[in-house]
Design a protein around this motif. Sequence first.
Motif, PDB file in Angstrom:
ATOM      1  N   LEU A   1      61.735  50.042  24.915  1.00  0.00           N
ATOM      2  CA  LEU A   1      61.022  50.175  23.644  1.00  0.00           C
ATOM      3  C   LEU A   1      59.847  49.205  23.520  1.00  0.00           C
ATOM      4  CD1 LEU A   1      64.071  50.605  21.230  1.00  0.00           C
ATOM      5  CD2 LEU A   1      62.493  52.379  22.013  1.00  0.00           C
ATOM      6  N   HIS A   2      59.826  48.181  24.359  1.00  0.00           N
ATOM      7  CA  HIS A   2      58.716  47.224  24.316  1.00  0.00           C
ATOM      8  C   HIS A   2      57.488  47.735  25.048  1.00  0.00           C
ATOM      9  CE1 HIS A   2      62.120  44.664  23.210  1.00  0.00           C
ATOM     10  NE2 HIS A   2      61.240  43.841  22.674  1.00  0.00           N
ATOM     11  N   GLY A   3      57.618  48.830  25.804  1.00  0.00           N
ATOM     12  CA  GLY A   3      56.466  49.405  26.490  1.00  0.00           C
ATOM     13  C   GLY A   3      56.308  48.892  27.910  1.00  0.00           C
ATOM     14  N   SER A   4      55.221  49.305  28.549  1.00  0.00           N
ATOM     15  CA  SER A   4      54.953  48.938  29.932  1.00  0.00           C
ATOM     16  C   SER A   4      54.650  47.453  30.065  1.00  0.00           C
ATOM     17  CB  SER A   4      53.774  49.745  30.474  1.00  0.00           C
ATOM     18  OG  SER A   4      54.076  51.130  30.488  1.00  0.00           O
ATOM     19  N   GLU A   5      54.975  46.919  31.236  1.00  0.00           N
ATOM     20  CA  GLU A   5      54.771  45.488  31.473  1.00  0.00           C
ATOM     21  C   GLU A   5      53.290  45.114  31.399  1.00  0.00           C
ATOM     22  OE1 GLU A   5      58.685  46.612  32.987  1.00  0.00           O
ATOM     23  OE2 GLU A   5      56.700  47.485  33.258  1.00  0.00           O
ATOM     24  N   VAL A   6      52.446  45.945  31.979  1.00  0.00           N
ATOM     25  CA  VAL A   6      51.005  45.729  31.925  1.00  0.00           C
ATOM     26  C   VAL A   6      50.414  46.836  31.049  1.00  0.00           C
ATOM     27  CG1 VAL A   6      48.865  45.512  33.245  1.00  0.00           C
ATOM     28  CG2 VAL A   6      51.026  44.742  34.238  1.00  0.00           C
ATOM     29  N   SER A   7      49.762  46.451  29.956  1.00  0.00           N
ATOM     30  CA  SER A   7      49.351  47.435  28.964  1.00  0.00           C
ATOM     31  C   SER A   7      47.999  47.101  28.360  1.00  0.00           C
ATOM     32  CB  SER A   7      50.406  47.519  27.842  1.00  0.00           C
ATOM     33  OG  SER A   7      49.953  48.296  26.761  1.00  0.00           O
ATOM     34  N   SER A   8      47.038  48.003  28.532  1.00  0.00           N
ATOM     35  CA  SER A   8      45.735  47.820  27.895  1.00  0.00           C
ATOM     36  C   SER A   8      45.841  48.016  26.390  1.00  0.00           C
ATOM     37  CB  SER A   8      44.716  48.792  28.491  1.00  0.00           C
ATOM     38  OG  SER A   8      45.148  50.135  28.334  1.00  0.00           O
ATOM     39  N   ASN A   9      46.788  48.866  25.937  1.00  0.00           N
ATOM     40  CA  ASN A   9      46.988  49.039  24.497  1.00  0.00           C
ATOM     41  C   ASN A   9      47.458  47.738  23.855  1.00  0.00           C
ATOM     42  OD1 ASN A   9      46.233  51.730  24.216  1.00  0.00           O
ATOM     43  ND2 ASN A   9      48.283  52.506  24.663  1.00  0.00           N
ATOM     44  N   ALA A  10      48.416  47.074  24.514  1.00  0.00           N
ATOM     45  CA  ALA A  10      48.913  45.803  23.978  1.00  0.00           C
ATOM     46  C   ALA A  10      47.794  44.775  23.908  1.00  0.00           C
ATOM     47  CB  ALA A  10      50.065  45.280  24.840  1.00  0.00           C
ATOM     48  N   ALA A  11      46.939  44.764  24.944  1.00  0.00           N
ATOM     49  CA  ALA A  11      45.802  43.833  24.949  1.00  0.00           C
ATOM     50  C   ALA A  11      44.863  44.127  23.786  1.00  0.00           C
ATOM     51  CB  ALA A  11      45.058  43.926  26.275  1.00  0.00           C
ATOM     52  N   SER A  12      44.626  45.416  23.545  1.00  0.00           N
ATOM     53  CA  SER A  12      43.725  45.810  22.458  1.00  0.00           C
ATOM     54  C   SER A  12      44.315  45.466  21.096  1.00  0.00           C
ATOM     55  CB  SER A  12      43.437  47.311  22.553  1.00  0.00           C
ATOM     56  OG  SER A  12      42.587  47.733  21.517  1.00  0.00           O
ATOM     57  N   TYR A  13      45.615  45.716  20.930  1.00  0.00           N
ATOM     58  CA  TYR A  13      46.266  45.379  19.663  1.00  0.00           C
ATOM     59  C   TYR A  13      46.132  43.892  19.370  1.00  0.00           C
ATOM     60  CZ  TYR A  13      48.622  49.968  19.829  1.00  0.00           C
ATOM     61  OH  TYR A  13      48.897  51.308  19.878  1.00  0.00           O
ATOM     62  N   PHE A  14      46.321  43.072  20.398  1.00  0.00           N
ATOM     63  CA  PHE A  14      46.227  41.627  20.203  1.00  0.00           C
ATOM     64  C   PHE A  14      44.781  41.219  19.928  1.00  0.00           C
ATOM     65  CE2 PHE A  14      45.778  37.217  21.426  1.00  0.00           C
ATOM     66  CZ  PHE A  14      46.916  36.630  20.876  1.00  0.00           C
ATOM     67  N   ALA A  15      43.863  41.694  20.735  1.00  0.00           N
ATOM     68  CA  ALA A  15      42.457  41.307  20.581  1.00  0.00           C
ATOM     69  C   ALA A  15      41.943  41.663  19.195  1.00  0.00           C
ATOM     70  CB  ALA A  15      41.609  41.984  21.654  1.00  0.00           C
ATOM     71  N   ASN A  16      42.357  42.823  18.687  1.00  0.00           N
ATOM     72  CA  ASN A  16      41.856  43.305  17.403  1.00  0.00           C
ATOM     73  C   ASN A  16      42.649  42.784  16.211  1.00  0.00           C
ATOM     74  OD1 ASN A  16      39.883  44.777  18.760  1.00  0.00           O
ATOM     75  ND2 ASN A  16      41.159  46.620  18.889  1.00  0.00           N
ATOM     76  N   GLY A  17      43.674  41.946  16.474  1.00  0.00           N
ATOM     77  CA  GLY A  17      44.430  41.349  15.377  1.00  0.00           C
ATOM     78  C   GLY A  17      45.427  42.278  14.727  1.00  0.00           C
ATOM     79  N   LEU A  18      45.835  43.338  15.432  1.00  0.00           N
ATOM     80  CA  LEU A  18      46.718  44.331  14.826  1.00  0.00           C
ATOM     81  C   LEU A  18      48.193  43.994  15.007  1.00  0.00           C
ATOM     82  CD1 LEU A  18      44.859  47.569  15.992  1.00  0.00           C
ATOM     83  CD2 LEU A  18      44.330  46.033  14.085  1.00  0.00           C
ATOM     84  N   LYS A  19      48.526  43.408  16.148  1.00  0.00           N
ATOM     85  CA  LYS A  19      49.928  43.119  16.472  1.00  0.00           C
ATOM     86  C   LYS A  19      49.971  41.846  17.303  1.00  0.00           C
ATOM     87  CE  LYS A  19      53.963  45.254  18.731  1.00  0.00           C
ATOM     88  NZ  LYS A  19      54.436  46.412  19.523  1.00  0.00           N
TER      89      LYS A  19
END
Length: 472
Positions: free
Chosen positions: A296-314
């Motif tokens: 449920l945490h998603g893929s180990e390497v994730s561009s979506n996770a990077a984007s969420y963090f960079a944009n202040g969303l998660k």
Amino acid sequence: MISAENIPNNVNLSSNKRLLRALEHWLPKYIQWWRDMGPQAFQDYHQVYVRTAVGVDPDGWAHFEYVKLPEYRWGIFLADPVLDRRIGFGDFFGRPVWQEVPGEFRNQLRRLIVTQGDTEPASVEQQRWLGQRCPSLYDLRNLFQVNVEEGRHLWAMVYLLHSYFGKDGRDEAEDLLERQSGNRDKPRILEAFNEPIDNWLDFFMFTMFTDRDGKSQLMSLSESSLDPLSRTTRFMLTEEAHHMFVGETGVARILERTCQLMRQAGFSEDVRRVGGIDIPTIQKHLNQWFSLSLDLHGSEVSSNAASYFANGLKGRAKEEGFDDHLVKNAVYNMEFFEDGKRVTKEVLMRNAMNEVLRDWYVGDCAAGVERWNRILERYGVSERLRLPDRKFNRGIGMYSRFHFDPNGKVLSNEEWDRRTYEWLPSVADSEYLLSLMAKPVYEPGTFANYIAPPRRGINRKPIDFEYVRTEA
């Protein structure tokens, strides 16, 4: 009509006519979904002693009363605002948080909210038949408490969709009631929420491990720069704690009873002969729900996770505990599996944010398993429960293409097929558990043979209190 009287809220619903109309349109569909897909056989003739949130303060949050399940007051609550709150991470670090959705992040935020929202009704659907197999009225009430709060969490996400995403949000709110757990044509978004939960060991493991993932996801969303999302998830976390309590103490009580039955039968005997749940079966269910929840945490390497963090969303769970809130150049050492060998590589930290959150989650789970093992130690039982390796039984991410045993050893496809049910529940295991639960226990203060009573009752009530009562 929707009002503060039947929908407790602290978002001033009565002053927003557009939102009122939208929720008025959604409410009857929700109630029909609840009747069709919520707890079966307990909708019309039973009253349940549940906690209903009527405010975010302790007195309002811990309000107990008898309620018929379809008449539960699913409220909409946001935690109190933080004065002059600032964005705590990412490229907008230090700027004021947002009270409205920035247009450029609209789709990303909607996706996050919909994915979180989809898990809430899914778990109710998964658990809808458990009441007819319950081990006690105490446990039946706890099941229903979890169910109504998952329903309230759905309301929380629907409020955000209706309030901040216009027609797209209204359409998404409708779809949350259209998908169904395990449905072949319209399944729930995340696979763990399509798994059947037809016995109470599965339920307790789900609330221990999958709801703990819910905790980690809510903690990361509570860091969000969208302040209404942050405030909503902060209040949800107060309720999520009870769900994990139900799971951890439920398994603990099964373990305690297993130890008692082992002592009575002689430690060399199979505890199944005296109607207990053996430790290897408990370990198999632990393996299953822990590995499903890791996915449920998603893929180990994730561009979506990077984007969420960079944009202040998660953000990261407990973001304030980190020194570097930008992590533009920081790296994370990650284990890859290439050509049959383990290889450690550096990955940009932002791309590894799912794994960072998974680190926190695994540590939190390990602490709970250690508490279970103290029960085994106290009874002089030599066996111990353990978390399987993170690569075991993965369906998402870099390890999903391979097979590993619970120690992390790579297996061939043939060996995995041959040995799967050494580590995961088999059909025979499920049939045995269902045989133990064939007859529900509805007498106050009485418990099924396979589970010990709790240490104390709910809200200072006695253990033999009539937590669920049938109307005359």
